[in-house]
Design a protein around this motif. Structure first.
Motif, PDB file in Angstrom:
ATOM      1  N   GLN A  39       0.845  -1.195   0.000  1.00  0.00           N
ATOM      2  CA  GLN A  39       0.000   0.000   0.000  1.00  0.00           C
ATOM      3  C   GLN A  39       0.880   1.245   0.000  1.00  0.00           C
ATOM      4  O   GLN A  39       2.077   1.154   0.240  1.00  0.00           O
ATOM      5  CB  GLN A  39      -0.876  -0.017   1.255  1.00  0.00           C
ATOM      6  CG  GLN A  39      -1.772  -1.237   1.294  1.00  0.00           C
ATOM      7  CD  GLN A  39      -2.631  -1.256   2.534  1.00  0.00           C
ATOM      8  OE1 GLN A  39      -3.182  -0.234   2.925  1.00  0.00           O
ATOM      9  NE2 GLN A  39      -2.726  -2.405   3.160  1.00  0.00           N
ATOM     10  N   ALA A  40       0.241   2.365  -0.249  1.00  0.00           N
ATOM     11  CA  ALA A  40       1.013   3.616  -0.232  1.00  0.00           C
ATOM     12  C   ALA A  40       1.489   3.886   1.197  1.00  0.00           C
ATOM     13  O   ALA A  40       0.738   3.692   2.145  1.00  0.00           O
ATOM     14  CB  ALA A  40       0.134   4.752  -0.720  1.00  0.00           C
ATOM     15  N   TRP A  41       2.749   4.278   1.320  1.00  0.00           N
ATOM     16  CA  TRP A  41       3.296   4.624   2.646  1.00  0.00           C
ATOM     17  C   TRP A  41       3.146   6.119   2.852  1.00  0.00           C
ATOM     18  O   TRP A  41       3.680   6.916   2.091  1.00  0.00           O
ATOM     19  CB  TRP A  41       4.782   4.224   2.730  1.00  0.00           C
ATOM     20  CG  TRP A  41       4.974   2.747   2.873  1.00  0.00           C
ATOM     21  CD1 TRP A  41       4.013   1.785   2.900  1.00  0.00           C
ATOM     22  CD2 TRP A  41       6.224   2.047   3.000  1.00  0.00           C
ATOM     23  NE1 TRP A  41       4.574   0.535   3.041  1.00  0.00           N
ATOM     24  CE2 TRP A  41       5.925   0.671   3.106  1.00  0.00           C
ATOM     25  CE3 TRP A  41       7.570   2.449   3.033  1.00  0.00           C
ATOM     26  CZ2 TRP A  41       6.909  -0.298   3.241  1.00  0.00           C
ATOM     27  CZ3 TRP A  41       8.557   1.486   3.179  1.00  0.00           C
ATOM     28  CH2 TRP A  41       8.222   0.121   3.287  1.00  0.00           C
ATOM     29  N   HIS A  42       2.460   6.463   3.941  1.00  0.00           N
ATOM     30  CA  HIS A  42       2.140   7.875   4.108  1.00  0.00           C
ATOM     31  C   HIS A  42       3.196   8.681   4.841  1.00  0.00           C
ATOM     32  O   HIS A  42       3.385   9.848   4.579  1.00  0.00           O
ATOM     33  CB  HIS A  42       0.783   8.028   4.816  1.00  0.00           C
ATOM     34  CG  HIS A  42      -0.325   7.484   3.982  1.00  0.00           C
ATOM     35  ND1 HIS A  42      -0.606   7.981   2.736  1.00  0.00           N
ATOM     36  CD2 HIS A  42      -1.189   6.458   4.176  1.00  0.00           C
ATOM     37  CE1 HIS A  42      -1.608   7.300   2.204  1.00  0.00           C
ATOM     38  NE2 HIS A  42      -1.975   6.361   3.056  1.00  0.00           N
ATOM     39  N   SER A  43       3.877   8.027   5.757  1.00  0.00           N
ATOM     40  CA  SER A  43       4.835   8.804   6.550  1.00  0.00           C
ATOM     41  C   SER A  43       5.945   9.354   5.678  1.00  0.00           C
ATOM     42  O   SER A  43       6.179   8.883   4.574  1.00  0.00           O
ATOM     43  CB  SER A  43       5.471   7.930   7.616  1.00  0.00           C
ATOM     44  OG  SER A  43       4.523   7.514   8.512  1.00  0.00           O
ATOM     45  N   ASP A  44       6.635  10.309   6.223  1.00  0.00           N
ATOM     46  CA  ASP A  44       7.748  10.893   5.497  1.00  0.00           C
ATOM     47  C   ASP A  44       8.938   9.928   5.539  1.00  0.00           C
ATOM     48  O   ASP A  44       9.621   9.794   6.545  1.00  0.00           O
ATOM     49  CB  ASP A  44       8.117  12.229   6.140  1.00  0.00           C
ATOM     50  CG  ASP A  44       9.099  12.974   5.263  1.00  0.00           C
ATOM     51  OD1 ASP A  44       9.637  12.350   4.321  1.00  0.00           O
ATOM     52  OD2 ASP A  44       9.314  14.160   5.520  1.00  0.00           O
ATOM     53  N   VAL A  45       9.132   9.253   4.447  1.00  0.00           N
ATOM     54  CA  VAL A  45      10.101   8.161   4.410  1.00  0.00           C
ATOM     55  C   VAL A  45      11.538   8.641   4.615  1.00  0.00           C
ATOM     56  O   VAL A  45      12.371   7.936   5.176  1.00  0.00           O
ATOM     57  CB  VAL A  45       9.951   7.397   3.060  1.00  0.00           C
ATOM     58  CG1 VAL A  45      11.069   6.410   2.866  1.00  0.00           C
ATOM     59  CG2 VAL A  45       8.616   6.685   3.032  1.00  0.00           C
ATOM     60  N   GLU A  46      11.822   9.857   4.214  1.00  0.00           N
ATOM     61  CA  GLU A  46      13.206  10.351   4.311  1.00  0.00           C
ATOM     62  C   GLU A  46      13.690  10.504   5.764  1.00  0.00           C
ATOM     63  O   GLU A  46      14.791  10.106   6.100  1.00  0.00           O
ATOM     64  CB  GLU A  46      13.333  11.705   3.594  1.00  0.00           C
ATOM     65  CG  GLU A  46      13.464  11.584   2.085  1.00  0.00           C
ATOM     66  CD  GLU A  46      14.590  10.634   1.654  1.00  0.00           C
ATOM     67  OE1 GLU A  46      15.734  10.846   2.115  1.00  0.00           O
ATOM     68  OE2 GLU A  46      14.332   9.702   0.884  1.00  0.00           O
ATOM     69  N   ASP A  47      12.850  11.077   6.589  1.00  0.00           N
ATOM     70  CA  ASP A  47      13.295  11.406   7.948  1.00  0.00           C
ATOM     71  C   ASP A  47      13.016  10.316   8.963  1.00  0.00           C
ATOM     72  O   ASP A  47      13.513  10.357  10.082  1.00  0.00           O
ATOM     73  CB  ASP A  47      12.573  12.678   8.441  1.00  0.00           C
ATOM     74  CG  ASP A  47      12.857  13.838   7.518  1.00  0.00           C
ATOM     75  OD1 ASP A  47      13.957  13.850   6.946  1.00  0.00           O
ATOM     76  OD2 ASP A  47      11.978  14.703   7.367  1.00  0.00           O
ATOM     77  N   VAL A  48      12.222   9.353   8.554  1.00  0.00           N
ATOM     78  CA  VAL A  48      11.673   8.424   9.531  1.00  0.00           C
ATOM     79  C   VAL A  48      12.759   7.631  10.265  1.00  0.00           C
ATOM     80  O   VAL A  48      12.641   7.320  11.448  1.00  0.00           O
ATOM     81  CB  VAL A  48      10.658   7.488   8.819  1.00  0.00           C
ATOM     82  CG1 VAL A  48      11.335   6.462   7.966  1.00  0.00           C
ATOM     83  CG2 VAL A  48       9.729   6.858   9.802  1.00  0.00           C
ATOM     84  N   ILE A  49      13.860   7.355   9.581  1.00  0.00           N
ATOM     85  CA  ILE A  49      14.895   6.502  10.160  1.00  0.00           C
ATOM     86  C   ILE A  49      15.557   7.133  11.389  1.00  0.00           C
ATOM     87  O   ILE A  49      16.131   6.457  12.226  1.00  0.00           O
ATOM     88  CB  ILE A  49      15.950   6.107   9.084  1.00  0.00           C
ATOM     89  CG1 ILE A  49      16.903   5.020   9.577  1.00  0.00           C
ATOM     90  CG2 ILE A  49      16.731   7.305   8.581  1.00  0.00           C
ATOM     91  CD1 ILE A  49      16.258   3.702   9.862  1.00  0.00           C
ATOM     92  N   GLU A  50      15.459   8.460  11.504  1.00  0.00           N
ATOM     93  CA  GLU A  50      16.059   9.115  12.668  1.00  0.00           C
ATOM     94  C   GLU A  50      15.171   9.008  13.916  1.00  0.00           C
ATOM     95  O   GLU A  50      15.595   9.325  15.017  1.00  0.00           O
ATOM     96  CB  GLU A  50      16.345  10.594  12.375  1.00  0.00           C
ATOM     97  CG  GLU A  50      17.262  10.834  11.174  1.00  0.00           C
ATOM     98  CD  GLU A  50      18.634  10.163  11.292  1.00  0.00           C
ATOM     99  OE1 GLU A  50      19.075   9.900  12.439  1.00  0.00           O
ATOM    100  OE2 GLU A  50      19.240   9.865  10.245  1.00  0.00           O
ATOM    101  N   LYS A  51      13.934   8.558  13.714  1.00  0.00           N
ATOM    102  CA  LYS A  51      13.012   8.491  14.862  1.00  0.00           C
ATOM    103  C   LYS A  51      13.245   7.230  15.687  1.00  0.00           C
ATOM    104  O   LYS A  51      13.274   6.129  15.134  1.00  0.00           O
ATOM    105  CB  LYS A  51      11.558   8.511  14.383  1.00  0.00           C
ATOM    106  CG  LYS A  51      11.165   9.822  13.780  1.00  0.00           C
ATOM    107  CD  LYS A  51       9.671   9.839  13.479  1.00  0.00           C
ATOM    108  CE  LYS A  51       9.301  11.207  12.916  1.00  0.00           C
ATOM    109  NZ  LYS A  51       8.188  11.170  11.989  1.00  0.00           N
ATOM    110  N   LYS A  52      13.352   7.416  16.994  1.00  0.00           N
ATOM    111  CA  LYS A  52      13.583   6.293  17.904  1.00  0.00           C
ATOM    112  C   LYS A  52      12.496   5.219  17.773  1.00  0.00           C
ATOM    113  O   LYS A  52      12.785   4.028  17.760  1.00  0.00           O
ATOM    114  CB  LYS A  52      13.609   6.783  19.356  1.00  0.00           C
ATOM    115  CG  LYS A  52      14.941   7.370  19.783  1.00  0.00           C
ATOM    116  CD  LYS A  52      15.779   6.315  20.522  1.00  0.00           C
ATOM    117  CE  LYS A  52      17.186   6.811  20.857  1.00  0.00           C
ATOM    118  NZ  LYS A  52      17.971   7.261  19.702  1.00  0.00           N
TER     119      LYS A  52
END
Lengths: 91, 192
Positions: free
Chosen positions: B111-124
């Motif tokens: 399915q379409a991923w809604h979150s901001d894929v670029e920044d997400v990896i920095e989130k704990k």
């Protein structure tokens, strides 16, 4: 119909080729088959984009973990290792 | 010209912490990492004569350690029971194999991923979700994934280390990707 069926991939096969392409070079036929499938299949296209992103996440995540790892060997284990080395050196 | 010298009496002081961290990060278990540090030192002591002095002491020790680690990966892979899912059974969770078109099931289709894929990896929280998903991947499948993304090994090297065929490698990588993608989607990107 026979030839078309040979060229048209199912989603199961196309998604496998998406993964395979991330590991190795596809054969010419596979390349064409995948390209044709992706041009009409929104789901496998998403699979391709998202597994590319997944690789990126995993790499980045490993880097973060590597930089932040704080654990160390216990002093007891260090002493044990030091004794093993000294004993072996004396032999 | 052998300018580099070995000083085993200083190995623990100079290298054991670094080696342990390197290993623990890869093998996950404290005991395994400790054993591998110990085995590396013992192997190194048994082969002092092979040190030519062309490389640094650390490079030489790390080469032995990486050899031990590859050995561990191979044994661990071989000793893990086969993941009983035959390929068809595994893929049957994702694709409608009854139908000749073998489409994605509605429940498993990307399915379409809604979150901001670029920044997400920095989130704990995302890192935790990713960790949880990685832990769900069965061991044999995970070994291949670890070697690729953690050790940055080529397909050829992974096949050599684990003694598997390339076709086997592609199958395992594909499984890992199907599982991880679906898990991240359910638990993060399209969370209800």
């Amino acid at each position: 119909m026979g030839i078309v069926n040979k060229i048209l991939l199912t989603c199961k096969k196309a998604s496998f080729l998406v993964s395979k392409k991330q590991e190795t070079k596809l054969s010419f036929l596979e390349h064409i088959q995948l390209k044709m499938h992706l041009s009409v299949c929104d789901m496998c296209t998403k699979f391709k984009i998202q597994t590319d992103q997944l690789s990126h996440f995993i790499k980045k995540h490993h880097q973060n973990l590597g930089e932040n790892s704080a654990t160390d060997l216990s002093d007891a284990k260090k002493n044990e290792l030091q004794n093993i080395i000294l004993n072996k050196l004396q032999k | 010209m052998s300018e580099n010298k070995l000083m085993p009496e200083n190995w623990v002081k100079n290298y054991s912490s670094g080696m342990y961290k390197y290993l623990l990060f890869r093998v996950k278990y404290k005991e395994v990492a400790e054993d591998l540090v110990q085995e590396t030192f013992i192997s190194a002591l048994n082969s002092l004569a092979s040190f030519s002095g062309n490389s640094s002491e650390k490079t030489w020790l790390y080469a032995i350690m990486k050899f031990k680690l590859a050995d561990y990966y191979r044994k661990h892979y071989k000793n893990t029971p086969a993941e009983n899912n035959a390929d068809e059974a595994f893929l049957g969770d994702y694709f409608d194999l009854e139908d000749e078109k073998e489409h994605w099931f509605d429940k498993s289709k990307p399915q379409a991923w809604h979150s901001d894929v670029e920044d997400v990896i920095e989130k704990k929280e995302f890192q935790q979700t990713l960790d949880d998903c990685v832990k769900k991947v069965p061991t044999k499948t995970a070994s291949v994934f670890t070697l690729k993304y953690l050790e940055d090994q080529s397909s050829k090297e992974i096949c050599d280390i684990l003694e598997i065929s390339e076709a086997n490698l592609w199958t395992l990588m594909h499984r890992a990707k199907l599982m991880l993608r679906a898990c991240l989607e359910q638990n993060w990107f399209v969370k209800a």
